[in-house]
Scaffold this active site. Structure first.
Site, PDB file in Angstrom:
ATOM      1  N   GLU A 166      -8.780   0.842  -1.511  1.00 46.62           N
ATOM      2  CA  GLU A 166     -10.059   1.456  -0.902  1.00 46.62           C
ATOM      3  C   GLU A 166     -10.511   2.888  -1.596  1.00 46.62           C
ATOM      4  O   GLU A 166     -11.626   3.294  -1.908  1.00 46.62           O
ATOM      5  CB  GLU A 166      -9.847   1.830   0.606  1.00 46.62           C
ATOM      6  CG  GLU A 166      -9.570   0.365   1.110  1.00 46.62           C
ATOM      7  CD  GLU A 166     -10.166   0.216   2.665  1.00 46.62           C
ATOM      8  OE1 GLU A 166     -11.395  -0.399   2.801  1.00 46.62           O
ATOM      9  OE2 GLU A 166      -9.659   0.804   3.461  1.00 46.62           O
ATOM     10  N   GLU A 201      -4.926  -6.612   4.381  1.00 48.40           N
ATOM     11  CA  GLU A 201      -5.002  -6.179   5.707  1.00 48.40           C
ATOM     12  C   GLU A 201      -5.211  -7.447   6.859  1.00 48.40           C
ATOM     13  O   GLU A 201      -4.483  -7.565   7.797  1.00 48.40           O
ATOM     14  CB  GLU A 201      -6.083  -5.240   6.018  1.00 48.40           C
ATOM     15  CG  GLU A 201      -5.768  -3.781   5.724  1.00 48.40           C
ATOM     16  CD  GLU A 201      -6.034  -3.310   4.128  1.00 48.40           C
ATOM     17  OE1 GLU A 201      -6.113  -2.292   3.972  1.00 48.40           O
ATOM     18  OE2 GLU A 201      -6.285  -4.228   3.421  1.00 48.40           O
TER      19      GLU A 201
END
Length: 259
Positions: free
Chosen positions: A115, A135
């Protein structure tokens, strides 16, 4: 000016270049909250210093660039339904930094590490680098902008592959899809990143910053980030979001219920 940064995040000024190092190699350069505060302070200083034109960020050692938040640090917050994100729903990593940021990726660049990477401009990777967003395997989502930025930066199908399967891709594939600019041997990653920084520093700094600002602002991502922030709580407030990180910490397979 002394920023009083933690030893786990270092900030050096090398001429026109700011070199930042995520310095927690024994933990695969996973972030703690203290480190995130330190990184924000370092980038604020970099952004405000007219003598610094380009930032290079890397991870200590050769195992990882960054693997996101340390699960032990994040688990209590996730269990309470905290997305571990910015208070401003329209803000994501580095989106208001218009000076160029170069990543030197040596090893794993996964979860929050990927990210962060999506907010950087030039990416140099080692041959053994790995990229992924795992995730969903643990019942949560990468709500740091990946749902918006990743499909903008790589083909839709590959973005969905990373977001929906949680599986990693290697450096060669990352280069083939345009996620990174160059792949080099592990001992050349930082050297190559610094060489790109020096090359950019040969150009007019105002022109470079303006070119990046126009490109970033033209994406108009702020409303999209607000959308991500507004929908994400349905996951982070769920029982699965408590079970997944708990299972990760206990080194077992999670028992998801869809609730």
């Amino acid at each position: 000016m002394s920023l009083n940064l933690p030893a786990t995040f270092t900030y050096e000024k090398k001429g026109r270049i700011a070199l930042m190092t995520i310095n927690r190699p024994d933990a695969y350069n996973a972030f703690t909250r203290e480190m995130l505060v330190g990184m924000d302070a370092a980038f604020d200083d970099f952004n405000a210093d007219p003598d610094l034109w380009v930032a290079v960020i890397t991870g200590a050692g050769n195992k990882a660039f960054c693997t996101g938040m340390d699960i032990k640090d994040a688990l209590p917050a996730i269990a309470a339904g905290d997305q571990m994100g910015y208070d401003d729903p329209a803000k994501r990593p580095f989106q208001n930094i218009f000076k160029p940021i170069i990543a030197a990726v040596n090893g794993f660049c996964i979860a929050g590490g990927l990210e962060f990477l999506q907010g950087m401009d030039i990416r140099i990777a080692s041959e053994h680098a790995q990229f992924g967003l795992g995730e969903v395997k643990w019942g949560v989502i990468p709500a740091g902008g990946s749902h918006i930025r990743l499909p903008q930066q790589i083909p839709w199908a590959v973005a969905m592959e990373l977001l929906l399967t949680g599986q990693n891709i290697d450096a060669k594939r990352a280069y083939d899809i345009g996620l990174v600019n160059k792949v080099v041997p592990a001992d050349k990653v930082l050297e190559e990143a610094m060489a790109w920084a020096e090359k950019i520093c040969e150009n007019g700094p105002l022109a470079v910053r303006t070119a990046k600002e126009i490109a970033v602002r033209a994406l108009n991502n702020e409303p999209k980030f607000v959308l991500e922030k507004s929908i994400a709580p349905r996951v982070f407030n769920s029982e699965d979001a408590k079970e997944g990180p708990r299972a990760f910490a206990e080194k077992r397979k999670p028992n998801f219920t869809g609730r």
